[in-house]
Design a protein around this motif. Structure first.
Motif, PDB file in Angstrom:
ATOM      1  N   GLU A  37       2.401 -87.787 -79.668  1.00 23.98           N
ATOM      2  CA  GLU A  37       3.191 -86.913 -80.529  1.00 23.98           C
ATOM      3  C   GLU A  37       2.283 -86.000 -81.352  1.00 23.98           C
ATOM      4  N   ALA A  38       1.160 -86.557 -81.827  1.00 19.86           N
ATOM      5  CA  ALA A  38       0.222 -85.763 -82.622  1.00 19.86           C
ATOM      6  C   ALA A  38      -0.359 -84.625 -81.800  1.00 19.86           C
ATOM      7  N   LYS A  39      -0.711 -84.919 -80.569  1.00 16.98           N
ATOM      8  CA  LYS A  39      -1.297 -83.901 -79.709  1.00 16.98           C
ATOM      9  C   LYS A  39      -0.317 -82.756 -79.468  1.00 16.98           C
ATOM     10  N   ALA A  40       0.964 -83.089 -79.256  1.00 21.37           N
ATOM     11  CA  ALA A  40       1.971 -82.048 -79.040  1.00 21.37           C
ATOM     12  C   ALA A  40       2.098 -81.151 -80.263  1.00 21.37           C
ATOM     13  N   LEU A  41       2.074 -81.738 -81.459  1.00 25.45           N
ATOM     14  CA  LEU A  41       2.155 -80.943 -82.685  1.00 25.45           C
ATOM     15  C   LEU A  41       0.923 -80.061 -82.853  1.00 25.45           C
ATOM     16  N   LEU A  42      -0.247 -80.605 -82.511  1.00 26.79           N
ATOM     17  CA  LEU A  42      -1.478 -79.819 -82.622  1.00 26.79           C
ATOM     18  C   LEU A  42      -1.467 -78.633 -81.664  1.00 26.79           C
ATOM     19  N   GLU A  43      -0.932 -78.853 -80.482  1.00 28.88           N
ATOM     20  CA  GLU A  43      -0.836 -77.739 -79.528  1.00 28.88           C
ATOM     21  C   GLU A  43       0.063 -76.629 -80.078  1.00 28.88           C
ATOM     22  N   GLN A  44       1.179 -77.012 -80.719  1.00 26.77           N
ATOM     23  CA  GLN A  44       2.054 -76.015 -81.339  1.00 26.77           C
ATOM     24  C   GLN A  44       1.345 -75.311 -82.489  1.00 26.77           C
ATOM     25  N   ALA A  45       0.673 -76.094 -83.333  1.00 32.68           N
ATOM     26  CA  ALA A  45       0.017 -75.525 -84.514  1.00 32.68           C
ATOM     27  C   ALA A  45      -1.069 -74.536 -84.118  1.00 32.68           C
ATOM     28  N   THR A  46      -1.852 -74.861 -83.099  1.00 34.71           N
ATOM     29  CA  THR A  46      -2.939 -73.967 -82.697  1.00 34.71           C
ATOM     30  C   THR A  46      -2.422 -72.709 -82.015  1.00 34.71           C
ATOM     31  N   GLU A  47      -1.269 -72.812 -81.366  1.00 28.11           N
ATOM     32  CA  GLU A  47      -0.666 -71.605 -80.800  1.00 28.11           C
ATOM     33  C   GLU A  47      -0.153 -70.685 -81.900  1.00 28.11           C
ATOM     34  N   LEU A  48       0.435 -71.274 -82.943  1.00 28.86           N
ATOM     35  CA  LEU A  48       0.964 -70.484 -84.050  1.00 28.86           C
ATOM     36  C   LEU A  48      -0.151 -69.907 -84.923  1.00 28.86           C
ATOM     37  N   LEU A  69      12.418 -78.630 -90.768  1.00 26.12           N
ATOM     38  CA  LEU A  69      12.844 -77.477 -91.555  1.00 26.12           C
ATOM     39  C   LEU A  69      12.022 -76.233 -91.225  1.00 26.12           C
ATOM     40  N   ALA A  70      10.740 -76.434 -90.909  1.00 24.45           N
ATOM     41  CA  ALA A  70       9.851 -75.295 -90.650  1.00 24.45           C
ATOM     42  C   ALA A  70       9.074 -75.542 -89.365  1.00 24.45           C
ATOM     43  N   PRO A  71       9.746 -75.505 -88.218  1.00 24.81           N
ATOM     44  CA  PRO A  71       9.085 -75.830 -86.948  1.00 24.81           C
ATOM     45  C   PRO A  71       8.018 -74.822 -86.534  1.00 24.81           C
ATOM     46  N   GLU A  72       7.924 -73.705 -87.229  1.00 24.58           N
ATOM     47  CA  GLU A  72       6.900 -72.713 -86.913  1.00 24.58           C
ATOM     48  C   GLU A  72       5.885 -72.573 -88.045  1.00 24.58           C
ATOM     49  N   ASN A  73       5.825 -73.568 -88.907  1.00 25.94           N
ATOM     50  CA  ASN A  73       4.824 -73.576 -89.977  1.00 25.94           C
ATOM     51  C   ASN A  73       3.635 -74.401 -89.498  1.00 25.94           C
ATOM     52  N   PRO A  74       2.519 -73.769 -89.141  1.00 25.07           N
ATOM     53  CA  PRO A  74       1.410 -74.510 -88.527  1.00 25.07           C
ATOM     54  C   PRO A  74       0.767 -75.527 -89.459  1.00 25.07           C
ATOM     55  N   VAL A  75       0.766 -75.250 -90.770  1.00 22.10           N
ATOM     56  CA  VAL A  75       0.148 -76.184 -91.716  1.00 22.10           C
ATOM     57  C   VAL A  75       0.953 -77.477 -91.775  1.00 22.10           C
ATOM     58  N   VAL A  76       2.271 -77.349 -91.822  1.00 23.21           N
ATOM     59  CA  VAL A  76       3.123 -78.538 -91.841  1.00 23.21           C
ATOM     60  C   VAL A  76       2.938 -79.339 -90.552  1.00 23.21           C
ATOM     61  N   LEU A  77       2.914 -78.651 -89.416  1.00 23.66           N
ATOM     62  CA  LEU A  77       2.730 -79.344 -88.137  1.00 23.66           C
ATOM     63  C   LEU A  77       1.384 -80.061 -88.091  1.00 23.66           C
ATOM     64  N   PHE A  78       0.354 -79.397 -88.606  1.00 20.04           N
ATOM     65  CA  PHE A  78      -0.978 -79.998 -88.635  1.00 20.04           C
ATOM     66  C   PHE A  78      -0.998 -81.246 -89.518  1.00 20.04           C
ATOM     67  N   ASN A  79      -0.409 -81.135 -90.711  1.00 21.23           N
ATOM     68  CA  ASN A  79      -0.386 -82.290 -91.611  1.00 21.23           C
ATOM     69  C   ASN A  79       0.377 -83.462 -90.994  1.00 21.23           C
ATOM     70  N   TYR A  80       1.493 -83.153 -90.357  1.00 19.76           N
ATOM     71  CA  TYR A  80       2.275 -84.221 -89.721  1.00 19.76           C
ATOM     72  C   TYR A  80       1.478 -84.864 -88.583  1.00 19.76           C
ATOM     73  N   SER A  81       0.741 -84.036 -87.840  1.00 13.39           N
ATOM     74  CA  SER A  81      -0.073 -84.582 -86.743  1.00 13.39           C
ATOM     75  C   SER A  81      -1.127 -85.553 -87.264  1.00 13.39           C
ATOM     76  N   ASN A  82      -1.667 -85.283 -88.461  1.00 15.34           N
ATOM     77  CA  ASN A  82      -2.683 -86.172 -89.027  1.00 15.34           C
ATOM     78  C   ASN A  82      -2.108 -87.552 -89.315  1.00 15.34           C
ATOM     79  N   VAL A  83      -0.888 -87.583 -89.842  1.00 14.74           N
ATOM     80  CA  VAL A  83      -0.244 -88.869 -90.096  1.00 14.74           C
ATOM     81  C   VAL A  83      -0.008 -89.610 -88.782  1.00 14.74           C
ATOM     82  N   LEU A  84       0.464 -88.880 -87.783  1.00 12.17           N
ATOM     83  CA  LEU A  84       0.731 -89.508 -86.492  1.00 12.17           C
ATOM     84  C   LEU A  84      -0.557 -90.038 -85.864  1.00 12.17           C
ATOM     85  N   LEU A  85      -1.645 -89.299 -86.000  1.00 12.03           N
ATOM     86  CA  LEU A  85      -2.935 -89.760 -85.472  1.00 12.03           C
ATOM     87  C   LEU A  85      -3.360 -91.058 -86.146  1.00 12.03           C
ATOM     88  N   LYS A  86      -3.205 -91.099 -87.460  1.00 14.07           N
ATOM     89  CA  LYS A  86      -3.656 -92.268 -88.202  1.00 14.07           C
ATOM     90  C   LYS A  86      -2.778 -93.481 -87.971  1.00 14.07           C
TER      91      LYS A  86
END
Length: 741
Positions: free
Chosen positions: A211-222, A188-205
């Motif tokens: 997949e987590a790394k790809a989300l983190l790369e997007q989040a840090t760019e945003l 729903l919010a592919p450009e919301n860095p906080v959401v991407l970061f939170n999702y990456s944490n779940v994927l990491l765990k």
């Protein structure tokens, strides 16, 4: 009903500002005559007028929204309070004021305002979501989840409710429930860095690092200043071997926040992995406060910086206070059980994420098979996501039961474990890798122990005992540990005497080594190599003609740095030869091609040293002060080879030179090693297991007597301890990590 009379009555009520009564009359008319356009137009006009009176102007609402989004909560709250004097029934104002109080931590005031907003508009999902945030902050987790569900029932795409319900579930360890919520939020919010970061944490765990790394790369760019995302991405880059990129990211973070000790410590460790020894001078400038006044630094990085166990304990305690802020104390033995007999079988639980083909299990597999099943009930609690392999199958067959707790939260896992009725719970990871030492903040068993995974104290009262020996934990070292010590009579390190070497007969040519000349070897990880030992190694190459230094394969950058350091010391960098990483059995089989394994100082070789000794390659070590710097001496003393334990850096160099110059003496030493290998305690798996079990019995006997934990000795220390006591091996911190000239 007379329409004309009713319309007149409604108009009169309007003129008297009795809007609710007028609206009821218009509604009654429309109920009887739904196509009456005059009544409908009048009702619409009345509702619009009422709405204008109910809420402040759109301009005022916009100003409040701008102030809130700028984090100026006090200003927004003050403006809301003023406007409420004239708009007491404004859902917008009560909702906004409640959110301002929530952001400022005024939870009771937030709850009051949001409840009022909910009364005024019980169909607004944002109000229920904010109310859920309040209950979550108050610790009313069940209420919070119910309110998030209410918000999502009104709008299943409400971003705040999706994100914050997921975060609540993450806190509970319910990752499988959180993941789909964040997946939906991210779509729903592919450009919301906080959401991407939170999702990456779940994927990491859950082990989905790509997949987590790809989300983190997007989040840090945003959001370049989203610190958590930057830190996690740097960690992944370092783990994946992209260490230069990780260091650059750490440096950028430090520019924004120079006091971030956690990031600074990780940067030093990453530089050490690349053998970029500029970290040493920077560390010396920061060492007095590093990890003590700012963010706690990672314990594993901390133990590599210098051989100073007093300072290390302080840093690890700081980390433990953050990781395990609340620790459930041990429960006293019930009075009616005081002095009772030992159970027929003590229930022992081992906790790890390494129940697969991993260095820890290569050491421990034989232990699980050697446990006395008539006296001990062994349970393996696994929390890793690695697929089934031969090693896991072997462990599963050896233990009484194998329990997968990888999908359980700490609380859920603790309930399961307590139900299992353990007598002793053992953490095999400590603060390393994918650790869940936080499980031990719960009281899993009457006794908690730390063993093997982390070479030092865990700095927390969650642990009752630490398993060591008289060499790694000599007299006087008790102050370095939060735990009480169980000193085994030989080495603390278990080894599997069933390990096999490949049948391949390696030659020097096979290994890329010269046909003649002495081969010094050090198959340590690159971060363990510092100028302190490297200076000695280069002088040895100077003094031993045609000799080479055989090191384990590391990154191209690390190899380049080591070659540069060799050149700086007047050595031909081609005399450094790097061994490619190969299958474990083959790696063991190529060890005999070398002549002498040279240990590192601040952090000794551990499995690398026992690998070498098991393969028949002598290891020369220099014990220091902290546990990690005394492992080599522990192994050699348990192997009956004290002549390979140096007493000083000068003695280390002299002994290495002597062995390289006297091949007969070296051959005699290798012969002794081959004899002792099959008879000395270091590789006596069954003997070690009986000693460890005796330690379990001693600790549990104290518990049955109603006594608190105490330092325990399984039996009298070996006479060898007197040859290298701690007091004789106390170099100053500066001596431990002298920077290169």
């Amino acid at each position: 009903m007379n329409i004309a009379v009713s319309m007149t009555k409604a108009n009169q009520l309007e003129q008297k500002n009795k809007h609710e009564e007028a609206a009821k009359v218009y509604g009654d008319i429309l109920a009887k005559f739904p196509k009456n356009t005059r009544a409908q137009a009048a009702l619409n006009r009345l509702r619009e007028s009422s709405q204008r009176d109910l809420n402040p102007s759109l301009e005022a609402q916009q100003k409040l929204t701008v102030a809130f989004e700028a984090n100026d909560y006090a200003k927004a709250a003050s403006a809301c309070a003023a406007l409420l004097n004239n708009h007491r029934k404004s859902h917008f104002l009560w909702n906004m004021l409640g959110k301002c109080h929530l952001e400022e931590g005024n939870l009771d005031e937030a709850a009051t305002c949001l409840n009022k907003a909910c009364e005024l508009n019980p169909k607004d999902p944002s109000t229920f979501s904010s109310m859920a945030d309040v209950h979550r902050a108050q610790g009313h987790i069940d209420n919070a989840l119910a309110l998030f569900d209410k918000a999502l029932s009104l709008d299943d795409s409400h971003l705040n409710a999706l994100n914050n319900k997921a975060n609540t579930l993450i806190d509970l360890g319910r990752l499988n429930e959180a993941a789909p919520l964040l997946n939906k939020a991210a779509k729903l919010a592919p450009e919301n860095p906080v959401v991407l970061f939170n999702y990456s944490n779940v994927l990491l765990k859950t082990g989905k690092t790509l997949e987590a790394k790809a989300l983190l790369e997007q989040a840090t760019e945003l959001a370049p200043h989203l610190t958590g995302a930057q830190y996690n991405l740097a960690q992944l880059q370092s783990r994946d071997g992209d260490t230069e990129a990780a260091i650059q990211r750490f440096e950028t973070m430090l520019e924004d926040n120079p006091s971030d000790d956690r990031t600074r410590a990780d940067k030093f460790h990453a530089q050490a992995q690349l053998n970029d020894w500029s970290w040493i001078e920077d560390y010396q400038q920061a060492r007095r406060q590093l990890g003590l006044t700012g963010k706690a630094c990672a314990p594993f990085a901390a133990l590599t910086f210098e051989d100073n166990p007093d300072l290390l304990r302080l840093r690890i305690q700081a980390h433990a206070n953050t990781a395990l802020p609340k620790v459930e104390p041990a429960k006293p033995l019930p009075a009616d059980l005081m002095g009772s007999d030992r159970p027929e079988r003590l229930r022992i639980g081992y906790f790890s994420s390494d129940f697969h083909d991993h260095a820890t299990m290569r050491q421990m597999a034989g232990l699980f098979e050697a446990h006395d099943q008539s006296r001990f009930d062994i349970i393996a609690y696994s929390y890793d996501s690695t697929p089934e392999d031969a090693m896991r199958s072997r462990i599963g067959k050896a233990v009484s039961s194998f329990v997968d707790i990888s999908q359980l939260s700490d609380g859920e896992a603790a309930k399961l474990v307590v139900k299992d009725g353990l007598d002793i719970a053992i953490d095999l990871k400590g603060f390393t890798g994918t650790s869940r030492t936080t499980l031990f903040a719960h009281r899993l068993a009457p006794l908690h122990m730390s063993y093997l995974g982390f070479p030092g104290t865990l700095g927390t009262t969650a642990m009752d005992y630490f398993v060591g020996d008289h060499v790694t934990c000599p007299a006087g070292s008790e102050r370095y540990f939060e735990e009480h010590l169980i000193r085994l009579p030989h080495s603390f390190q278990v080894n599997d005497d069933k390990r096999t070497l490949s049948g391949q007969q390696f030659t020097r040519k096979d290994c890329g080594l010269p046909e003649t000349g002495f081969v010094f070897c050090s198959f340590n990880s690159s971060y363990k190599i510092t100028p302190a030992e490297f200076d000695i190694w280069m002088r040895l190459l100077d003094q031993v003609e045609n000799s080479v230094l055989w090191l384990l394969e590391c990154s191209e950058t690390a190899k380049a740095h080591l070659r540069q350091e060799a050149t700086r010391r007047g050595q031909d960098p081609e005399r450094l030869i790097f061994a490619p990483r190969i299958a474990q059995e083959e790696h063991l089989a190529r060890h005999p091609v070398a002549d002498l394994f040279l240990d590192t100082f601040t952090v000794n070789a551990q499995t690398a040293a026992s690998d070498a000794l098991w393969a028949g390659l002598p290891v020369l070590t220099l014990p220091g002060r902290q546990f990690a710097s005394r492992v080599g001496a522990s192994q050699l003393s348990a192997l009956g080879l004290p002549e390979l334990i140096a007493k000083s850096a000068a003695d280390y160099e002299a002994r290495a030179l002597e062995l390289a110059s006297d091949l007969d003496a070296l051959a005699s030493l290798r012969s002794t090693l081959q004899r002792n290998r099959l008879s000395a305690p270091l590789f006596d798996t069954k003997g070690f297991t009986r000693e460890l079990e005796q330690g379990f019995d001693m600790a549990h006997a104290r518990y049955l007597q109603g006594l608190p934990p105490a330092h325990l000795e399984v039996r009298d220390p070996p006479a060898l301890e007197a040859e290298f006591p701690l007091a004789a091996l106390s170099p100053s911190p500066a001596e431990a990590i002298n920077p290169a000239p």
